[in-house]
Design a protein around this motif. Sequence first.
Motif, mmCIF file in Angstrom:
data_model
loop_
_atom_site.group_PDB
_atom_site.id
_atom_site.type_symbol
_atom_site.label_atom_id
_atom_site.label_comp_id
_atom_site.label_asym_id
_atom_site.label_seq_id
_atom_site.Cartn_x
_atom_site.Cartn_y
_atom_site.Cartn_z
ATOM 1 N N ARG A 28 84.358 -58.149 100.016
ATOM 2 C CA ARG A 28 85.035 -58.285 101.302
ATOM 3 C C ARG A 28 84.628 -57.093 102.161
ATOM 4 O O ARG A 28 84.594 -55.958 101.675
ATOM 5 N N ALA A 29 84.302 -57.351 103.423
ATOM 6 C CA ALA A 29 83.738 -56.305 104.270
ATOM 7 C C ALA A 29 84.507 -56.176 105.575
ATOM 8 O O ALA A 29 84.900 -57.172 106.187
ATOM 9 N N VAL A 30 84.714 -54.930 105.978
ATOM 10 C CA VAL A 30 85.139 -54.625 107.341
ATOM 11 C C VAL A 30 83.918 -54.103 108.076
ATOM 12 O O VAL A 30 83.243 -53.180 107.600
ATOM 13 N N ASN A 31 83.621 -54.696 109.197
ATOM 14 C CA ASN A 31 82.460 -54.304 109.990
ATOM 15 C C ASN A 31 82.950 -53.695 111.299
ATOM 16 O O ASN A 31 83.520 -54.390 112.142
ATOM 17 N N ILE A 32 82.761 -52.390 111.457
ATOM 18 C CA ILE A 32 83.145 -51.713 112.696
ATOM 19 C C ILE A 32 82.088 -51.986 113.758
ATOM 20 O O ILE A 32 80.937 -51.574 113.627
ATOM 21 N N GLY A 54 84.182 -43.251 110.116
ATOM 22 C CA GLY A 54 84.029 -43.129 108.677
ATOM 23 C C GLY A 54 84.938 -42.073 108.074
ATOM 24 O O GLY A 54 85.568 -42.292 107.027
ATOM 25 N N LYS A 55 85.027 -40.920 108.716
ATOM 26 C CA LYS A 55 85.927 -39.872 108.220
ATOM 27 C C LYS A 55 87.381 -40.342 108.258
ATOM 28 O O LYS A 55 88.171 -40.050 107.349
ATOM 29 N N THR A 56 87.726 -41.059 109.318
ATOM 30 C CA THR A 56 89.087 -41.582 109.416
ATOM 31 C C THR A 56 89.349 -42.604 108.321
ATOM 32 O O THR A 56 90.432 -42.625 107.721
ATOM 33 N N ALA A 57 88.352 -43.452 108.045
ATOM 34 C CA ALA A 57 88.506 -44.451 106.996
ATOM 35 C C ALA A 57 88.744 -43.793 105.644
ATOM 36 O O ALA A 57 89.602 -44.227 104.861
ATOM 37 N N LEU A 58 88.020 -42.740 105.350
ATOM 38 C CA LEU A 58 88.190 -42.030 104.086
ATOM 39 C C LEU A 58 89.533 -41.322 104.031
ATOM 40 O O LEU A 58 90.201 -41.296 102.989
ATOM 41 N N HIS A 59 89.965 -40.762 105.148
ATOM 42 C CA HIS A 59 91.273 -40.099 105.215
ATOM 43 C C HIS A 59 92.398 -41.105 104.947
ATOM 44 O O HIS A 59 93.308 -40.844 104.139
ATOM 45 N N HIS A 119 82.197 -50.750 106.595
ATOM 46 C CA HIS A 119 80.901 -50.410 107.201
ATOM 47 C C HIS A 119 81.092 -49.843 108.604
ATOM 48 O O HIS A 119 81.454 -50.553 109.543
ATOM 49 N N ALA A 120 80.844 -48.533 108.731
ATOM 50 C CA ALA A 120 80.971 -47.862 110.030
ATOM 51 C C ALA A 120 79.691 -47.137 110.427
ATOM 52 O O ALA A 120 79.687 -46.417 111.427
#
Length: 311
Positions: free
Chosen positions: A123-127, A19-24, A84-85
């Motif tokens: 649209r969703a990315v599901n980790i 999640g932190k990486t996604a926000l970065h 979504h992580a």
Amino acid sequence: MSDFQSKLIAVTGATGWVGKTALHELQRILEPDVFRQQVRAYASKPGLLSTTAYGQDQQFDYSVHPLAELPEHAKKEPYGYLFHAAFFPRSGLDAVGVDAYIAINREITRLVCEAVVHSPGVRAVNISSGAAAAFDPTVPASEEKIAENPYGALKYEEEVRIRELTASLILRIYTLSGRFMTNPEIYALGDFLLKARDGSQIILKSKNRVVRGFGHAGNIVASGWAWLASNHPPLDAPLATVSEETDLTSLAQRVSRLFSLPETVSSVDPGLTPHVYSSDPAPFLGFLSTYGLSALTLDEQITDTAAGLNG
């Protein structure tokens, strides 16, 4: 791609590694004012995060909302994109027990699915995880089967539920690298890098060869954002996010070389069955190239992970 069509973006698991990486990575795409306006971060508890990609002169704090509020927020302002992580990690299983672990993660899935229902066309990315592959393809697992491998079973269950509701890209992580690592001591790479920070020799205890498929968190989430911002349909199957495969002896030797440590001590017995947790790197490498992205080499993954640990 720069403004994601001005639609709201939700990121769950905002205080975790992915999640932190996604926000970065999202901050690398969006201007600060756009990030403030369009992005909502969610985690198990409320709090604050500081931006990590804008530099000190433009850095600011932003709110992290409780995941429990996600459906109500979506009801008021539907999301256009969902990354979504959020998931209660496998490492927490022993602390809470199987029944509580299952209940916690099913509640996370329920909240996310409810938010998707309130956000038509999202649209969703599901980790997800390579552990889900043990249930793929299969009939719905019994509660007994879920109890044997709750992490993998619940990840697979969530993949199916979200995909039934909306267009989703399922990214299965096997072994992760990259900055923002949490609890480094529980990961082989993190443990090796902690030893490197102390200048200590790496001593491997496993007698079996241990093979792992690594994917860099930055590469993984960048590919997710690229897909979300595109008009591309979902892939036909979950995507294993492996870009480099190695065994832990070789990994330890690489770390030792990069950080000038004493020679690695290993006592692997080649006659024993290897422990393999990996997948073919070709599909993920091809997916990255679709969006003009290149995978970091394993040495680059190691040094980036170390940079994050060393702050």
